[in-house]
Write an enzyme that holds these catalytic residues in place. Structure first.
Site, PDB file in Angstrom:
ATOM      1  N   GLU A  69       0.889  -1.169   0.000  1.00  0.00           N
ATOM      2  CA  GLU A  69       0.000   0.000   0.000  1.00  0.00           C
ATOM      3  C   GLU A  69       0.923   1.215   0.000  1.00  0.00           C
ATOM      4  OE1 GLU A  69      -3.329   0.140  -0.066  1.00  0.00           O
ATOM      5  OE2 GLU A  69      -3.831  -1.961   0.244  1.00  0.00           O
TER       6      GLU A  69
ATOM      7  N   CYS B 239      -1.616   9.612   2.064  1.00  0.00           N
ATOM      8  CA  CYS B 239      -1.193   8.938   0.829  1.00  0.00           C
ATOM      9  C   CYS B 239      -2.074   9.332  -0.352  1.00  0.00           C
ATOM     10  CB  CYS B 239      -1.232   7.434   1.024  1.00  0.00           C
ATOM     11  SG  CYS B 239      -2.845   6.819   1.556  1.00  0.00           S
TER      12      CYS B 239
HETATM   13  P1  NAD Z   1       8.392   4.696   4.907  1.00  0.00           P
HETATM   14  O1  NAD Z   1       8.368   3.809   3.722  1.00  0.00           O
HETATM   15  O2  NAD Z   1       9.589   5.512   5.146  1.00  0.00           O
HETATM   16  O3  NAD Z   1       8.202   3.830   6.256  1.00  0.00           O
HETATM   17  C1  NAD Z   1       7.077   2.989   6.446  1.00  0.00           C
HETATM   18  C2  NAD Z   1       7.437   1.909   7.464  1.00  0.00           C
HETATM   19  O4  NAD Z   1       8.468   1.093   6.924  1.00  0.00           O
HETATM   20  C3  NAD Z   1       7.948   2.422   8.801  1.00  0.00           C
HETATM   21  O5  NAD Z   1       7.445   1.589   9.820  1.00  0.00           O
HETATM   22  C4  NAD Z   1       9.459   2.252   8.677  1.00  0.00           C
HETATM   23  O6  NAD Z   1      10.099   2.037   9.913  1.00  0.00           O
HETATM   24  C5  NAD Z   1       9.557   1.019   7.815  1.00  0.00           C
HETATM   25  N1  NAD Z   1      10.776   0.950   7.007  1.00  0.00           N
HETATM   26  C6  NAD Z   1      11.498   1.972   6.487  1.00  0.00           C
HETATM   27  N2  NAD Z   1      12.546   1.483   5.773  1.00  0.00           N
HETATM   28  C7  NAD Z   1      12.460   0.139   5.859  1.00  0.00           C
HETATM   29  C8  NAD Z   1      13.239  -0.936   5.321  1.00  0.00           C
HETATM   30  N3  NAD Z   1      14.320  -0.715   4.578  1.00  0.00           N
HETATM   31  N4  NAD Z   1      12.846  -2.200   5.584  1.00  0.00           N
HETATM   32  C9  NAD Z   1      11.735  -2.436   6.323  1.00  0.00           C
HETATM   33  N5  NAD Z   1      10.975  -1.475   6.863  1.00  0.00           N
HETATM   34  C10 NAD Z   1      11.332  -0.204   6.624  1.00  0.00           C
HETATM   35  O7  NAD Z   1       7.072   5.581   4.831  1.00  0.00           O
HETATM   36  P2  NAD Z   1       6.602   6.742   5.807  1.00  0.00           P
HETATM   37  O8  NAD Z   1       7.438   7.945   5.584  1.00  0.00           O
HETATM   38  O9  NAD Z   1       6.469   6.221   7.193  1.00  0.00           O
HETATM   39  O10 NAD Z   1       5.113   6.981   5.257  1.00  0.00           O
HETATM   40  C11 NAD Z   1       4.814   7.822   4.195  1.00  0.00           C
HETATM   41  C12 NAD Z   1       4.582   7.027   2.923  1.00  0.00           C
HETATM   42  O11 NAD Z   1       3.572   6.040   3.122  1.00  0.00           O
HETATM   43  C13 NAD Z   1       4.062   7.911   1.808  1.00  0.00           C
HETATM   44  O12 NAD Z   1       4.693   7.570   0.609  1.00  0.00           O
HETATM   45  C14 NAD Z   1       2.582   7.595   1.748  1.00  0.00           C
HETATM   46  O13 NAD Z   1       1.990   7.846   0.510  1.00  0.00           O
HETATM   47  C15 NAD Z   1       2.578   6.131   2.105  1.00  0.00           C
HETATM   48  N6  NAD Z   1       1.283   5.735   2.641  1.00  0.00           N
HETATM   49  C16 NAD Z   1       0.508   4.893   1.913  1.00  0.00           C
HETATM   50  C17 NAD Z   1      -0.754   4.539   2.385  1.00  0.00           C
HETATM   51  C18 NAD Z   1      -1.666   3.615   1.627  1.00  0.00           C
HETATM   52  O14 NAD Z   1      -2.605   3.121   2.227  1.00  0.00           O
HETATM   53  N7  NAD Z   1      -1.445   3.384   0.353  1.00  0.00           N
HETATM   54  C19 NAD Z   1      -1.188   5.033   3.606  1.00  0.00           C
HETATM   55  C20 NAD Z   1      -0.353   5.877   4.313  1.00  0.00           C
HETATM   56  C21 NAD Z   1       0.887   6.232   3.826  1.00  0.00           C
END
Ligand code: NAD
Length: 484
Positions: free
Chosen positions: A226, A260
């Site tokens: 997602e 998002c």
């Molecule tokens: P992110 O990808 O930086 O982090 C998301 C999660 O992944 C966090 O828990 C983080 O600790 C973990 N993470 C980060 N790097 C990782 C790795 N290498 N391996 C495993 N886990 C890792 O995203 P964010 O900044 O927390 O959130 C914002 C993003 O999420 C935006 O792009 C937004 O559009 C998206 N988002 C999507 C939805 C949806 O339902 N489609 C909903 C909310 C947010």
């Protein structure tokens, strides 16, 4: 060297803990089989957890964001989550029922039967981003629990209060074989998604997704992604501009654009662009006569993200864009801001600006004019497939051209974001904005294994002719069957 050793030891311990939990959860899911009452009870406990602790949840979110609108938190992280959980609970009895299917001709005539059993996958890992910490940790449980699974959640490191509260509440309401919470940042996340889960649900950024897929591939773990991206809004010259502007700005300013599905950029018919810009300004002024001390307006999650957003503005301005700051009169965000940032419209953009390539994820809205609807459609199709796409207008032909001529996770007509609230419909992305979905029946199926169960006919006659030594019976049968 020593700290590296320590790091390795911690990683080893975490791996062991996760593997034990996964094993226990998988065994528990399998031994329970189809127990509708228990599945409903688990969803009920998630609902109780959210309702009984809503005040604590709102406060934790406020702490994490600096300021977060309490009504915004209640609407998105509590109400929005409850609604999909309740929908799953109401429907799971129907979803779980085995599905009868036709058997291959002529076996069905002789009593052979085919059905699909929807079996739990086992232990599902859920990785959560910071923008809706409770909605995105507990919302998917409607789909995951209705399908009979167990879950291990890893919240974001950017929301420590919400993550700690999630862990505490889960311990209070659930057994670790039902839900466990693992706290940590990207390093813990990397270890987390390298484990042999039965499914991984990653909600986060498109840039992190490939590393999630790579880690999951080591154990052949299926993944639902997602993700985010740039969700465009098209405003036709047939749109009611006042209503359109209010709906766009309400969506853009909710959680200060940190959604998002937030409208990322706006494509407007040149004939009405000036009027729309005027209405966008008025709509913002009407909703937010003040901002800095206004509890309805949320802060940007942290300094790093404020700097990121400011550098998007600097880059655009440096490359010739015109910035329109929609801040209330007399407020100076340079001297006092409480972590907040006013909304901006950005005019005269070009494709080389970071604002037109990166997901904005904040209260900035580039405005681009088009002459013909086909131009807007082509603009979208030249870019990665978005999560949401919004069309405002009353021309059905234009609407159809947009819906059929573009590929996005979902579409809302004459509103933004609203399609995610339709609990009976799947929510997910496509291409760069994600794969797989949850919510509704599709969510139940996403977290189930559709297992075909075939019961053979008790009669030997129809089977005998299919085995050597072949005779005229099989010949005749094949001659009849092999045709166009
Ligand atoms: P992110 O990808 O930086 O982090 C998301 C999660 O992944 C966090 O828990 C983080 O600790 C973990 N993470 C980060 N790097 C990782 C790795 N290498 N391996 C495993 N886990 C890792 O995203 P964010 O900044 O927390 O959130 C914002 C993003 O999420 C935006 O792009 C937004 O559009 C998206 N988002 C999507 C939805 C949806 O339902 N489609 C909903 C909310 C947010």
């Amino acid at each position: 060297m020593e700290s590296e050793l320590k790091k390795g030891e911690t990683k080893g311990l975490l791996e062991k803990e996760l593997q034990n939990l996964i094993k226990k959860q998988r065994a528990a899911a399998l031994s329970e089989g189809i127990n509708i009452e228990r599945r409903m009870n688990r969803i009920d406990r998630v609902i109780s957890l959210l309702v009984e602790n809503s005040e604590q949840i709102v406060n934790a979110l406020k702490e994490d964001f600096g300021h977060r609108s309490p009504e915004g938190s209640l609407a998105t992280d509590i109400f929005g989550t409850l609604s999909s959980l309740k929908y799953a609970k109401r429907n799971l009895r129907k979803w779980v029922r085995p599905s009868k299917r036709r058997s291959l001709f002529p076996l069905g005539l002789f009593g052979a039967k085919t059905r699909i059993e929807y079996q739990p996958l086992g232990s599902v890992g859920v990785i959560v981003p910071w923008n809706f910490p409770f909605n995105l940790a507990f919302g998917p449980l409607g789909s995951i629990f209705s399908a009979g699974n167990r879950v291990i959640i890893k919240p974001s490191e950017f929301t420590p209060s919400s993550s700690d509260l999630t862990k505490r509440l889960v311990l209070e309401y659930f057994d670790e074989e039902e839900i466990s919470v693992i706290i940590g940042g990207p390093e813990v996340g990397a270890t987390f998604c390298s484990q042999p889960f039965d499914h991984l649900l990653f909600t986060g950024s498109t840039s992190v997704a490939p590393s999630i897929l790579r880690s999951a591939a080591e154990n052949l773990v299926p993944v639902t992604l997602e993700l985010g991206g740039k969700s465009p809004v098209i405003v036709s010259d047939t749109a009611d501009l006042k209503r359109t502007a209010i709906r766009i700005m309400a969506g853009k300013t909710l959680n200060a654009g940190q959604i998002c599905l937030a409208p990322d950029y706006l494509l407007v018919d040149k004939k009405v662009s000036e009027r729309l810009i005027r209405e966008l300004k008025l709509a913002t002024k009407h909703m937010f006569p003040t901002m800095i001390n206004n509890p309805d307006y949320s802060s940007i999650i942290n300094q790093r993200h404020r700097e990121r957003l400011n550098s998007l503005l600097d880059d655009a301005e440096g490359k010739g864009a015109e910035l329109i700051e929609l801040k209330p009169k007399g407020e100076n965000f340079l001297t006092e801001h409480q972590g907040k940032m006013p909304p901006y419209l950005v005019l005269s953009t070009s494709g080389d600006m970071a604002i037109m390539t990166d997901e904005i994820f904040g209260p900035i809205l580039p405005v681009i004019e088009y002459d013909h609807i086909q131009e807007a459609i082509s603009f979208i199709n030249e870019r990665p497939r978005p999560l949401g796409l919004y069309f405002f207008g009353s021309n059905k032909m234009e609407e159809e051209a947009v819906v059929q001529g573009t590929v996005s996770g979902g579409v809302a007509i004459n509103d933004v974001l609203a399609h995610i609230m339709q609990d009976d419909a799947p929510f997910g992305g496509v291409g760069d904005s994600g794969t797989g979905s949850y919510h509704g029946y599709e969510g139940f199926k996403n977290f189930s294994h559709s297992k075909t169960v075939f019961t053979q006919t008790p009669y030997e006659f129809p089977l005998k002719i299919t085995r050597p030594p072949y005779g005229t019976g099989i010949r005749r049968f094949l001659e009849i069957m092999i045709r166009k």
